[in-house]
Scaffold this motif. Structure first.
Motif, short mmCIF file in Angstrom:
data_model
loop_
_atom_site.label_atom_id
_atom_site.label_comp_id
_atom_site.label_asym_id
_atom_site.label_seq_id
_atom_site.Cartn_x
_atom_site.Cartn_y
_atom_site.Cartn_z
N GLY A 1 -11.12 9.25 3.73
CA GLY A 1 -10.65 8.53 2.54
C GLY A 1 -10.50 7.03 2.73
O GLY A 1 -10.01 6.33 1.85
N SER B 1 -6.91 3.82 -6.91
CA SER B 1 -8.23 4.36 -6.57
C SER B 1 -8.27 5.85 -6.86
O SER B 1 -7.29 6.56 -6.63
CB SER B 1 -8.53 4.14 -5.08
N GLU B 2 -9.40 6.33 -7.34
CA GLU B 2 -9.65 7.77 -7.52
C GLU B 2 -11.15 7.93 -7.74
O GLU B 2 -11.89 6.96 -7.83
CB GLU B 2 -8.88 8.33 -8.72
N GLU C 1 -16.51 6.20 -7.07
CA GLU C 1 -15.28 5.56 -6.64
C GLU C 1 -14.83 4.62 -7.77
O GLU C 1 -15.56 3.70 -8.12
CB GLU C 1 -15.62 4.78 -5.36
N GLU D 1 0.88 -1.17 0.00
CA GLU D 1 0.00 0.00 0.00
C GLU D 1 0.91 1.22 0.00
O GLU D 1 1.58 1.50 0.99
CB GLU D 1 -0.89 0.02 1.25
N LEU E 1 -12.84 -4.34 -3.97
CA LEU E 1 -11.41 -4.27 -4.28
C LEU E 1 -10.78 -5.66 -4.21
O LEU E 1 -9.97 -6.03 -5.07
CB LEU E 1 -10.71 -3.31 -3.30
N ASP F 1 -3.71 4.42 -3.29
CA ASP F 1 -4.94 5.15 -2.92
C ASP F 1 -4.54 6.55 -2.49
O ASP F 1 -4.48 6.86 -1.30
CB ASP F 1 -5.64 4.40 -1.78
N TYR G 1 -1.24 -1.34 -4.36
CA TYR G 1 -2.50 -0.62 -4.18
C TYR G 1 -2.15 0.84 -3.89
O TYR G 1 -1.48 1.15 -2.90
CB TYR G 1 -3.34 -1.23 -3.05
N TYR H 1 -7.25 12.34 -3.12
CA TYR H 1 -7.97 12.57 -4.36
C TYR H 1 -7.83 14.02 -4.79
O TYR H 1 -7.79 14.93 -3.96
CB TYR H 1 -9.45 12.21 -4.20
N LYS I 1 -10.89 3.11 2.72
CA LYS I 1 -11.48 2.25 1.70
C LYS I 1 -12.17 1.02 2.31
O LYS I 1 -12.52 0.10 1.59
CB LYS I 1 -10.41 1.80 0.70
N VAL J 1 -11.56 2.34 -9.81
CA VAL J 1 -10.23 1.75 -9.75
C VAL J 1 -9.71 1.63 -11.18
O VAL J 1 -10.43 1.13 -12.05
CB VAL J 1 -10.25 0.34 -9.11
#
Ligand SMILES: C[S@@+](CC[C@H](N)C(=O)[O-])C[C@H]1O[C@@H](n2cnc3c(N)ncnc32)[C@H](O)[C@@H]1O
Length: 281
Positions: free
Chosen positions: A31, A239-240, A273, A7, A40, A203, A201, A206, A33, A275
């Motif tokens: 934020g 992720s965004e 959301e 991560e 995911l 993340d 991953y 954003y 997840k 990916v």
């Protein structure tokens, strides 16, 4: 075949905790997840990475970079719980005042305990930061600290730090990785081709939403990290609030996640959301 799970912007490490078997998130975090964990995980599985990873790395330039590994490693978690119990024995406001704007200690488990205490009592999971070596909390949420009696309209709210301690104790059942790495640093690029199956991953903060106090990662850097890790042989998931056009243009897949039924989170975002992901080259 097991795999390495990295991560790059770990925050509260929801996905790692979920993959290692956690049944509750550690705490609410801006934020997080956690509510997308099932979808995911299905994407990771579709890419051939099934079950708990045997190696984990967690990076974040904010306090999570040291707190997240402390939550997972059993010896550090035990100490962290002792420190948190000592804080929970004090009046919550007194303990908060003794920490906020005061120096961050060096000892990792104590640091993690102070951080989780402040983070649990912040409003809506807003991020606690470090400025000039001192804690900066965005505020003291009285109802999380002391709880609330039931009213005709709302049920009772229990004080949150004891419940955080219970959650930490429940992590005694996590499936431990053989290696746990990472640190309090910005998302690193790969240091060469990855030697074993690896899932990245990513993340990031954003674009255009509330920033985090200890780091930033702009779109160009997110795209660059995604491309270099994939080039190095990892499967990469980003992720965004949108599929990243820069990656989709290069053939990456974009998937819209749905929120899943039974989601009762108070921190539900209004945004979509997405990916954006690709298998190793
Ligand atoms: C959306 S949150 C991650 C949430 C996490 N997935 C969870 O479930 O809690 C983004 C995180 O990126 C971190 N961050 C900010 N700048 C960064 C950078 N340059 N490298 C890595 N992480 C960064 C922030 O501190 C924040 O914790």
């Amino acid at each position: 075949v097991s795999y390495r799970f990295i991560e790059l912007c770990c925050g509260s490490a929801s996905m790692t905790l979920h993959l290692l078997g956690a049944t509750s998130p550690l705490l609410p975090y801006q934020g997080s997840k956690w509510r997308f964990r099932a979808e995911l995980t299905r994407l990771f599985e579709r890419s051939g990475h099934v079950g708990p990873p045997d190696q984990v790395e967690l990076y974040d330039p904010g306090p999570w970079g040291f707190a997240a590994p402390c939550v997972i490693a059993p010896d550090r978690r035990r100490l962290l719980i002792e420190h948190l119990e000592a804080l929970a024995a004090l009046d919550a406001r007194t303990a908060y005042d003794a920490l906020h704007k005061e120096p961050v200690p060096d000892e990792p488990a104590l640091m993690a305990a102070q951080y989780l205490f402040l983070q649990r009592l912040s409003y809506s999971g807003k991020a606690v930061g470090i400025l000039d070596g001192t804690w900066r909390s965005p505020g003291f949420n009285t109802s999380s600290a002391y709880g609330l009696a039931a009213t005709e309209r709302f049920g009772q709210v229990l004080p949150m730090v004891p419940s955080l301690i219970r959650t930490l104790r429940s992590y005694d059942r996590l499936i431990l990785p053989t290696r746990l790495g990472g640190g309090r640093e910005p998302a690193p690029p790969p240091d060469g081709p990855v030697p074993q199956p690896t899932v990245i991953y990513l993340d990031p903060p954003y674009a255009g939403v509330t920033a985090y106090p200890n780091g930033q990662l702009g779109r160009a850097d997110v795209v660059q990290l995604a491309l270099t890790w994939r080039e190095a042989g990892a499967a990469v998931f980003v992720s965004e609030a949108e599929a990243l056009p820069e990656l989709v243009e290069l053939g990456w897949a974009g998937e819209l996640l749905t929120k899943g039924r039974g989601d009762t989170s108070r921190f539900r975002g209004k945004q979509e959301e997405w990916v954006t992901w690709a298998l190793p080259r």
